[in-house]
Design an enzyme around this catalytic site. Structure first.
Site, PDB file in Angstrom:
ATOM      1  CG  ASP A 160      -1.936   1.122   1.193  1.00  0.00           C
ATOM      2  OD1 ASP A 160      -2.342   1.517   0.092  1.00  0.00           O
ATOM      3  OD2 ASP A 160      -2.289   1.619   2.280  1.00  0.00           O
ATOM      4  CD  GLU A 412       0.231  -5.563   7.270  1.00  0.00           C
ATOM      5  OE1 GLU A 412      -0.221  -5.573   6.104  1.00  0.00           O
ATOM      6  OE2 GLU A 412      -0.252  -4.855   8.168  1.00  0.00           O
ATOM      7  CE1 TYR A 467      -3.354   0.726  10.639  1.00  0.00           C
ATOM      8  CE2 TYR A 467      -2.799  -1.566  10.163  1.00  0.00           C
ATOM      9  CZ  TYR A 467      -2.463  -0.218  10.162  1.00  0.00           C
ATOM     10  OH  TYR A 467      -1.226   0.180   9.693  1.00  0.00           O
TER      11      TYR A 467
END
Length: 599
Positions: A160, A412, A467
């Site tokens: 991202d 991740e 998150y």
């Protein structure tokens, strides 16, 4: 590979500036075979994508070409002539006049080549560099390339942040003697009020070596001989977070036993120790609590181009807000960043470019079916070989930086999937073999829980990207706080290791306000952080908090990301959002210690 420095035996010329520039296909079939046929010029260092108004250049997939004329200094006749690239993102080819002299894969680590036989002192040569931005299943970061119906090639990837490319870091021409130090490794320890310094020097050919240690005033405080040895610094001044102190290891290569100095190189270093003890992270034997950010090398116009003005200002903002650390998400940063951290006492978690090794994200948080992440067709043995090389180059470049206290091998990855352990275990073994002095971690994605994660036991520190309150329990901070605490306790109970919340954050549009807890408002970003902090403070194993992100940054997704990712507590041009002042209140009162006095 030693960073180029001006020394008594080495000279350095910077090749930054404006280079001729063209995308592949816009000039001849062999762009290196003569002057580049283009009217475009590109700044170096800078990513090329945002420099031009032509969309075809910004979205180009494949090779681009840089070229300039270089004159070798007249005084280098008896020296080796080296050209060095601090980075070429992601694949570089180098030509001196019509001859290819170097090729390198990996977009964030340096490479160099001896061009002595191809150039003449006092004369000019044509330096042409091809840079390819393509990402595949065997590059780091990975990606895929598709072709549209009208024949345009498009790059897709899972990370991202925008795939900025080009010569984003400096280019150097430098001289060194034929007999020289090739590599230096410094390992330090503390023994009461003294410091011990183990050193290993690799020379280009077997040659005698002697070393001296200079303090910050230039006074000699220790000396030794041989390519490998140890020296002792009495009344040492340790390198500490927030209180940096650097020594210099002067390495002199000799022409023979008792002979003249043929090469001199000074390696800066700090004396400090790092270790994990139970659920504590210790620097110089004292518990350390990380406060800071995941960052990005990302600024307007320059993209990932290194800029010393932004470097200084970013560190000023971190000092202002009370941050004592950051993670080089999600790739090795320019070495100037680490040198600045060394000099100013900022702690760094140093990360490879292994981001996007997770095909589960294509299914989203809903958990839709996806291809297996680790397989012969997806991320495979060739991917792991590229990952291993990334690790080697990271450790080789950054092993002597006292600011670097931990390696992060991936961000991740799909660590809960079958095949994850087989992929990562050899890489963990490799990085420990390369450097046994620093803890090792990875940043775990939300899909990976304390129950299904397959690799956490291989590492020293648990780094979690979570998150709750944003992607999960959006807008419901009471539920989110419960989720955060429960998740942290589950990891702590199972593994008994230190935990760093390596990512947590909420997007906020500057100037968007509400009296209610509405996502995207500045107030919600503040409330989100406060809810997370309350949970952190109740879990003893938590040893740090890195907010995602330091500043807003550019992405490729224009639907879910409006002009980029807005999770920064500063805007992309470094203006503070309300959350910045809230973090300042918290962090400036912590001073590297766990809140409420919890060890």
């Amino acid at each position: 590979m030693l960073k180029p420095r001006s020394t008594p035996t080495r000279e350095l010329t910077n090749l930054d500036g404006l280079w001729r520039f063209a995308v592949d296909g816009a000039t001849g079939e062999e762009p290196w075979a003569g002057p580049l046929d283009t009217r475009l010029e590109a700044a170096v260092p800078a990513s090329y994508n945002d420099l031009f108004t032509d969309t075809a250049i910004r979205d180009h997939v494949g090779w681009v070409w840089y070229q300039r004329v270089v004159r070798v200094p007249r005084g280098w006749a008896e020296e080796c002539v080296i050209v060095r690239f601090d980075a070429a993102t992601h694949h570089g080819k180098v030509y001196v006049d019509d001859v290819i002299v170097a090729e390198h894969r990996g977009g964030y680590t340096p490479f160099e080549v001896d061009i002595t036989e191809h150039v003449c002192c006092g004369e000019e040569f044509r330096l042409t560099v091809g840079v390819d931005n393509e990402l595949t299943n065997v590059t780091l970061p990975p990606g895929t390339i598709t072709v549209t119906q009208d024949g345009r090639r498009q790059q897709k990837y899972l990370h991202d942040f925008y795939n900025y490319a080009g010569l984003a870091r400096s280019v150097w021409l430098y001289s060194r003697p034929a007999v020289h130090a090739d590599d230096i490794t410094v390992v330090t320890d503390l023994d009461g009020t003294a410091g011990t310094v183990e050193y290993t020097v690799r020379t280009s050919v077997p040659a005698p070596v002697r070393v001296r240690v200079l303090d910050a005033t230039g006074a000699e405080v220790a000396a030794g001989g041989g390519a490998k040895g140890a020296v002792r610094i009495e009344d040492v001044t340790p390198w500490r977070p927030g209180a940096a102190y650097l020594y210099g290891l002067v390495v002199e290569t000799l022409s023979g036993e008792g002979g003249e100095v043929v090469d001199s190189y000074t390696q800066p270093f700090g004396v400090r120790t790092v270790e994990v003890s139970g659920s504590r992270f210790l620097i110089n034997g004292q518990p350390f609590y990380f406060t800071g950010f995941g960052k990005h090398e990302d600024t307007p116009i320059r993209g990932k181009g290194h800029d010393d003005a932004y470097l200084v200002h970013d560190f000023q903002l971190m000092e202002w807000i009370g941050a004592n650390s950051f993670r080089t998400s999600h790739y090795p940063y320019a070495e100037e960043v680490l040198e600045f951290a060394d000099r100013h006492g900022i702690v760094v978690i140093d990360e490879t470019a292994a981001v996007g090794l997770n095909l589960a994200v294509t299914g989203g948080l809903a958990g839709r079916p996806h291809q297996p992440t680790f397989s012969a067709e997806t991320f495979n043995d060739d991917t792991r070989a590229a990952h291993a090389q990334d690790i080697r180059e990271l450790v080789t470049r950054d092993k002597n930086h006292p600011s670097v206290v931990m390696w992060c091998v991936a961000n991740e990855p799909s660590s809960n999937e079958e095949g994850a352990r087989e992929y990562f275990e050899p890489l963990v073994e490799l990085i420990r073999a390369l450097d046994h002095t620093r803890p090792v971690s990875y940043a775990a994605v939300m899909f990976a829980t304390s129950e299904n994660d397959r690799i956490a036991d291989l590492f020293d520190v648990i780094c979690l990207n979570r998150y709750y309150g944003w992607y999960v329990a959006t807008g419901d901070l009471a539920t989110a706080e419960t989720y955060v605490e429960g998740d942290l306790r589950a990891w702590a109970d199972r593994f008994g290791k230190p935990i760093i919340m390596s990512e947590y954050g909420a997007d906020a549009l500057p100037g968007l306000h509400s009296v209610w807890d509405l996502p995207w408002t500045e107030e919600y970003q503040c409330a989100y952080l406060e809810a997370n902090h309350r949970a952190f403070d109740r879990v003893e194993a938590v040893v740090g908090e890195h907010v995602w992100n330091f500043a807003d940054f550019q992405t490729s997704d224009g639907i879910h990301r409006v002009d980029g990712n807005r999770k920064g507590v500063f805007t992309r041009d470094r203006r503070p959002k309300a959350a910045a002042r809230e973090l300042r209140k918290r962090w400036r009162g912590l001073a590297g210690c766990k809140p409420s006095g919890i060890a």
